[in-house]
Scaffold this motif. Sequence first.
Motif, PDB file in Angstrom:
ATOM      1  N   ALA A   1      -3.764   5.424   5.960  1.00 54.96           N
ATOM      2  CA  ALA A   1      -2.911   4.315   5.521  1.00 54.96           C
ATOM      3  C   ALA A   1      -1.793   4.197   6.535  1.00 54.96           C
ATOM      4  N   SER A   2      -1.276   2.989   6.724  1.00 50.43           N
ATOM      5  CA  SER A   2      -0.127   2.900   7.622  1.00 50.43           C
ATOM      6  C   SER A   2       1.139   2.755   6.793  1.00 50.43           C
ATOM      7  N   VAL A   3       2.146   3.498   7.214  1.00 54.33           N
ATOM      8  CA  VAL A   3       3.394   3.595   6.463  1.00 54.33           C
ATOM      9  C   VAL A   3       4.539   3.138   7.352  1.00 54.33           C
TER      10      VAL A   3
ATOM     11  N   ASN B   1      12.479   3.469   0.016  1.00 54.32           N
ATOM     12  CA  ASN B   1      11.831   2.158  -0.128  1.00 54.32           C
ATOM     13  C   ASN B   1      10.402   2.243  -0.658  1.00 54.32           C
ATOM     14  N   GLY B   2       9.940   3.462  -0.852  1.00 59.63           N
ATOM     15  CA  GLY B   2       8.647   3.647  -1.502  1.00 59.63           C
ATOM     16  C   GLY B   2       7.437   3.507  -0.605  1.00 59.63           C
ATOM     17  N   GLN B   3       7.671   3.385   0.697  1.00 63.21           N
ATOM     18  CA  GLN B   3       6.539   3.113   1.587  1.00 63.21           C
ATOM     19  C   GLN B   3       5.624   4.323   1.750  1.00 63.21           C
ATOM     20  N   ALA B   4       6.195   5.515   1.783  1.00 60.56           N
ATOM     21  CA  ALA B   4       5.360   6.724   1.887  1.00 60.56           C
ATOM     22  C   ALA B   4       4.499   6.864   0.633  1.00 60.56           C
ATOM     23  N   ALA B   5       5.128   6.673  -0.535  1.00 60.83           N
ATOM     24  CA  ALA B   5       4.382   6.780  -1.796  1.00 60.83           C
ATOM     25  C   ALA B   5       3.265   5.733  -1.853  1.00 60.83           C
ATOM     26  N   LEU B   6       3.553   4.513  -1.408  1.00 60.49           N
ATOM     27  CA  LEU B   6       2.528   3.460  -1.422  1.00 60.49           C
ATOM     28  C   LEU B   6       1.375   3.797  -0.467  1.00 60.49           C
ATOM     29  N   GLY B   7       1.703   4.416   0.654  1.00 58.67           N
ATOM     30  CA  GLY B   7       0.660   4.865   1.588  1.00 58.67           C
ATOM     31  C   GLY B   7      -0.232   5.908   0.927  1.00 58.67           C
ATOM     32  N   LEU B   8       0.387   6.819   0.183  1.00 65.06           N
ATOM     33  CA  LEU B   8      -0.400   7.842  -0.522  1.00 65.06           C
ATOM     34  C   LEU B   8      -1.258   7.194  -1.619  1.00 65.06           C
TER      35      LEU B   8
ATOM     36  N   GLN C   1      17.904   1.840  -3.759  1.00 68.93           N
ATOM     37  CA  GLN C   1      16.906   1.261  -2.858  1.00 68.93           C
ATOM     38  C   GLN C   1      15.701   0.840  -3.707  1.00 68.93           C
ATOM     39  N   ASN C   2      14.780   0.058  -3.138  1.00 69.12           N
ATOM     40  CA  ASN C   2      13.839  -0.634  -4.025  1.00 69.12           C
ATOM     41  C   ASN C   2      12.523   0.075  -4.338  1.00 69.12           C
ATOM     42  N   GLY C   3      12.332   1.304  -3.800  1.00 73.98           N
ATOM     43  CA  GLY C   3      11.053   1.998  -3.999  1.00 73.98           C
ATOM     44  C   GLY C   3      10.706   2.244  -5.465  1.00 73.98           C
ATOM     45  N   GLY C   4      11.677   2.690  -6.236  1.00 72.29           N
ATOM     46  CA  GLY C   4      11.436   2.996  -7.647  1.00 72.29           C
ATOM     47  C   GLY C   4      10.970   1.778  -8.421  1.00 72.29           C
ATOM     48  N   SER C   5      11.662   0.655  -8.241  1.00 76.74           N
ATOM     49  CA  SER C   5      11.240  -0.550  -8.991  1.00 76.74           C
ATOM     50  C   SER C   5       9.903  -1.086  -8.493  1.00 76.74           C
ATOM     51  N   LEU C   6       9.691  -0.988  -7.180  1.00 79.44           N
ATOM     52  CA  LEU C   6       8.410  -1.437  -6.606  1.00 79.44           C
ATOM     53  C   LEU C   6       7.234  -0.693  -7.242  1.00 79.44           C
ATOM     54  N   LEU C   7       7.355   0.623  -7.313  1.00 82.15           N
ATOM     55  CA  LEU C   7       6.247   1.441  -7.849  1.00 82.15           C
ATOM     56  C   LEU C   7       6.092   1.243  -9.353  1.00 82.15           C
ATOM     57  N   ARG C   8       7.228   1.152 -10.074  1.00 83.52           N
ATOM     58  CA  ARG C   8       7.145   0.981 -11.532  1.00 83.52           C
ATOM     59  C   ARG C   8       6.593  -0.403 -11.885  1.00 83.52           C
ATOM     60  N   GLU C   9       6.970  -1.420 -11.097  1.00 78.74           N
ATOM     61  CA  GLU C   9       6.415  -2.764 -11.331  1.00 78.74           C
ATOM     62  C   GLU C   9       4.910  -2.810 -11.121  1.00 78.74           C
ATOM     63  N   LYS C  10       4.415  -1.943 -10.260  1.00 76.92           N
ATOM     64  CA  LYS C  10       2.963  -1.881 -10.047  1.00 76.92           C
ATOM     65  C   LYS C  10       2.277  -1.095 -11.155  1.00 76.92           C
ATOM     66  N   GLY C  11       3.069  -0.562 -12.090  1.00 78.83           N
ATOM     67  CA  GLY C  11       2.483   0.109 -13.247  1.00 78.83           C
ATOM     68  C   GLY C  11       2.368   1.619 -13.131  1.00 78.83           C
TER      69      GLY C  11
END
Length: 193
Positions: A94-96, A129-136, A159-169
Amino acid sequence: MKTLKDKIRFEGRVLSSQVLKVDSFLNHQIDPRLMAEVGKEFANRFKKENITKVLTIESSGIAPGLMAALELEVPVVFARKRKSLTLVNDLLTASVHSFTKNETNEISVSNQFLMQDDRVLIIDDFLANGQAALGLVDIVKASGAEVAGIGIVIEKSFQNGGSLLREKGFRVESLARISSLEGGVQFLAEVEA
Ligand code: G4P
Ligand code: NA
Ligand code: NA
């Protein structure tokens, strides 16, 4: 998690309004006793999720990831940020993009270590920003396995990582949530278990 928040209060150094330095117990020197507690806390929060594997990313995710895996009695796999000599075939990648560092990196895991029937707990040290978690997450999805949850040691809630990941469920459990670094570390008000 009170012991973690106290450690951040006493040993954390605010480098700017965006960055907290925790080199004395997490990112350079590591406090094993604290990491053992962190592992127990993650295991406790995710014990009903039938986790079969922990997935993290080198380097600073490995200590908390390992301790969570020890408690859950499952293996831990870490995504690599650089290509390994022996790790060449059958890679899930994945690219991060790091907004903090303004660079994009390819991360990879061998497909040998993630199976379709795995229920994966993703662990990382920081959530910005949640990008590492999204890559995983992408890597887990590419393997056909399921993301059972995401465990974070320190979340910067401004920063927006927490809301980004929670919004994705995704179920995101962060052991310390920082609402601001302006004029010192401010934690998000929440009920302490
Ligand atoms: P993101 O994945 O949430 O989008 O985060 P970002 O790109 O901003 O983070 C890049 C690196 O900086 C990551 O470590 C991340 O853990 C770390 N980081 C982000 N915010 C902070 C902070 O406030 N304090 C500290 N100490 N680290 C932070 P990395 O470069 O991948 O390094 P490592 O895992 O090898 O330590
Ligand atoms: Na880091
Ligand atoms: Na990290």
